[in-house]
Design a protein around this motif. Structure first.
Motif, PDB file in Angstrom:
ATOM      1  N   ALA A 256       3.763   1.383  -1.233  1.00  0.00           N
ATOM      2  CA  ALA A 256       4.411   1.441  -2.554  1.00  0.00           C
ATOM      3  C   ALA A 256       3.540   2.097  -3.612  1.00  0.00           C
ATOM      4  O   ALA A 256       4.051   2.629  -4.589  1.00  0.00           O
ATOM      5  N   ILE A 257       2.203   2.059  -3.441  1.00  0.00           N
ATOM      6  CA  ILE A 257       1.352   2.652  -4.483  1.00  0.00           C
ATOM      7  C   ILE A 257       0.530   3.829  -3.974  1.00  0.00           C
ATOM      8  O   ILE A 257      -0.216   4.420  -4.736  1.00  0.00           O
ATOM      9  N   ALA A 258       0.662   4.179  -2.691  1.00  0.00           N
ATOM     10  CA  ALA A 258      -0.118   5.293  -2.153  1.00  0.00           C
ATOM     11  C   ALA A 258       0.136   6.536  -2.997  1.00  0.00           C
ATOM     12  O   ALA A 258       1.262   6.794  -3.404  1.00  0.00           O
TER      13      ALA A 258
ATOM     14  N   LEU B  60       0.840  -1.202   0.000  1.00  0.00           N
ATOM     15  CA  LEU B  60       0.000   0.000   0.000  1.00  0.00           C
ATOM     16  C   LEU B  60       0.872   1.248   0.000  1.00  0.00           C
ATOM     17  O   LEU B  60       0.592   2.214  -0.708  1.00  0.00           O
TER      18      LEU B  60
END
Lengths: 165, 242
Positions: A26-28, A24
Motif C-alpha cells: 500500500a505504501i511502496a 507495504l
C-alpha cells in the motif's frame, strides 16, 4: 477441527504477516503515472480472512486493520476503518453464499466489495478536501479484482502445502 | 492523545523505512560500482560548479556588507543566516491527492511542528506531525496548504495556495490591475510567522486577466523539485530553536 482452533498462534501470525505485506504494498513507492495501478491488497485480504473464518475474524478485525492502514497511509483517521468495516459486515452476513460461488462468480462479487470500499474511502477523503478522479478509482478496482483469483489460488496452495487449513 | 499520535507515527514510519530499502540498496550499489571515468567526469563537473558558486559568494560578501550597513542606517535588526538541518526523504504518502512526505528527522533532532522545509531550489513545505525520529511534511502544493508570498520584483504581498498538482500553485485575490507578469519570482514573505522570509517559492507561469471577474487568475510553478528531491533542509527559526 479447523486449523485456527488447533494452532491459533500460528494462524494469527499468518494473518498478521499477510497484512503487513499488504501494508507495504500500500505504501511502496510507485511512479506517479503508475499510482492508479496499485492494488487494494489490504481490502482483498480482509475479505479473504473474514470469509474463511467469519467466526473468529469479523468487523472489529476489519476496523482495526483499517485504522492501521489509515495511520500508515497518512490518510484521514477512520476512512479505511469505516470502509473495511462495511465490507467485513457484508462478508460476515453472506460468507456462506460467497464460499459456495465459483471462482469467477466470486471475483465479480469481490469487485463490488472493492468498489464499495473505494467509494467510502474516497467519500471520507473528499470530506477533507482530497478528491480523486473516477478513473483512478475504477482502475484500482479493476486491478484489485484481477488480483483476486491469483491471491485466492496462491493462499490456498500455501495453506495446503503447510497443512494450515 | 498527543504521545499516542507521536508513537503511531514512529511505528508506521517503519513501513516507509522498509519500503525505502530497495532504493537505499540501489544507492549503495551505485556508490560502490561506479567506473573511474564517471567519477572523474563527476569530479570535473563539481569542480566547475564549485568555481561558479565561489564566484557568486565573492559578490555576495560585498552585497551582504552593504546590506548590513543599509540595515544599520534603517535601525533594522540584522538578518543572520538561518541554522539548517539536513534530512533525507524516506517515504511519500501513497494517495496521489495527498501531498505529504515522511523524512528521517524527529523530535530527538529538534524538529518541531510548523518548521519550514526547503530543498536546494526553493521552499518545499512545512512539518505537520513530529515523531521521535521521523516527521511528516505537508508540501506547498497540497490542496489544504496556503502560504504568504511576495513578488520579488516589487514586494507585492499575495497568498499562494496548493491545488493538488505538484507543478502548480494558485495565487488568491490578485487584483486585475496588479503589476505581475509571467516569469516573476515569488518569495516567502515571512508574514504569519510560519515560514522564514526571502526563500524562493514559485515562478509565475500564467496570468489570465478577465475584466468580467473580480480577480485575475494567476498560476505559478513551485521552484522546489517536489517529486525529485531526496535530500531536504529543515530551517530553524532563532527564537523557536532548542
Amino acid at each position: 477441527m479447523m486449523f485456527v482452533e488447533k494452532h491459533p498462534l500460528l494462524f494469527y501470525t499468518m494473518v498478521v504477516v499477510s497484512l503487513l505485506i499488504a501494508m507495504l504494498v500500500a505504501i511502496a513507492p510507485f511512479a506517479p503515472e503508475y499510482q492508479v495501478l496499485r492494488p487494494e491488497l489490504v481490502c482483498l485480504l480482509v475479505i479473504y480472512w473474514v470469509v474463511s473464518v467469519p467466526q473468529h475474524l469479523g468487523i472489529s478485525f476489519a476496523f482495526l486493520t483499517g485504522l492501521v492502514q489509515d495511520l500508515v497511509e497518512q490518510s484521514i483517521w477512520g476512512a479505511h476503518a469505516l470502509a473495511l468495516s462495511i465490507v467485513a459486515y457484508i462478508c460476515v452476513s453472506s460468507y456462506q453464499r460467497i464460499k459456495s460461488y465459483s471462482i469467477w462468480h466470486q471475483t465479480a462479487w469481490v469487485s463490488v466489495l472493492v468498489g464499495l470500499h473505494q467509494l467510502v474511502v474516497n467519500w471520507m477523503q473528499s470530506l477533507a478536501g482530497y478528491r480523486s478522479s473516477t478513473i483512478s478509482l475504477l482502475a484500482s478496482v479493476i486491478i484489485s479484482t484481477l488480483l483476486w483469483p491469483v491471491l485466492l489460488s496462491g493462499l490456498r496452495r500455501l495453506r495446503q502445502n503447510y497443512r494450515m487449513i | 492523545m498527543h504521545s499516542l499520535k507521536k508513537k503511531s507515527l514512529d511505528i508506521t514510519s517503519q513501513f516507509y523505512w522498509v519500503s525505502d530499502l530497495p532504493s537505499k540498496a540501489e544507492q549503495w550499489a551505485d556508490n560502490r560500482l561506479v567506473s573511474r571515468s564517471r567519477l572523474l567526469q563527476e569530479n570535473n563537473a563539481l569542480r566547475s560548479e564549485n568555481l561558479v558558486l565561489s564566484q557568486k559568494i565573492l559578490k555576495n560578501a560585498a552585497l551582504e556588507a552593504e546590506n548590513f550597513r543599509l540595515r544599520q542606517l534603517l535601525n533594522a535588526s540584522e538578518a543572520v543566516e538561518d541554522r539548517v538541518l539536513i534530512a533525507e526523504l524516506i517515504g511519500v504518502a501513497p494517495d496521489p491527492q495527498l501531498h505529504k512526505v515522511i523524512i528521517n528527522r524527529g523530535e530527538v533532532h529538534g524538529v518541531y511542528a510548523g518548521q519550514a522545509v526547503l530543498d536546494a531550489f526553493g521552499l518545499m513545505g512545512q512539518v505537520v506531525e513530529v515523531g521521535e525520529r521521523y516527521c511528516v511534511v505537508l508540501l506547498v502544493t497540497d490542496s489544504t496548504h496556503a502560504l504568504p508570498v511576495k513578488v520579488n520584483r516589487n514586494g507585492v504581498r499575495l497568498v499562494a495556495e496548493g491545488v493538488g498538482n505538484l507543478y502548480e500553485l494558485k495565487l488568491r485575490h490578485v487584483a486585475n490591475t496588479l503589476d505581475i507578469g509571467v516569469g516573476d519570482l515569488l518569495v516567502s514573505s515571512g508574514l504569519g510567522g510560519r515560514f522564514p522570509a526571502g526563500y524562493p517559492v514559485a515562478e509565475v507561469t500564467e496570468v489570465t486577466i478577465d475584466q468580467g471577474r473580480a480577480f485575475a487568475e494567476v498560476k505559478a510553478r513551485p521552484m522546489a523539485k517536489l517529486n525529485r528531491s531526496r535530500h531536504v533542509l529543515l530551517v530553524f527559526e532563532r527564537e523557536k530553536e532548542g
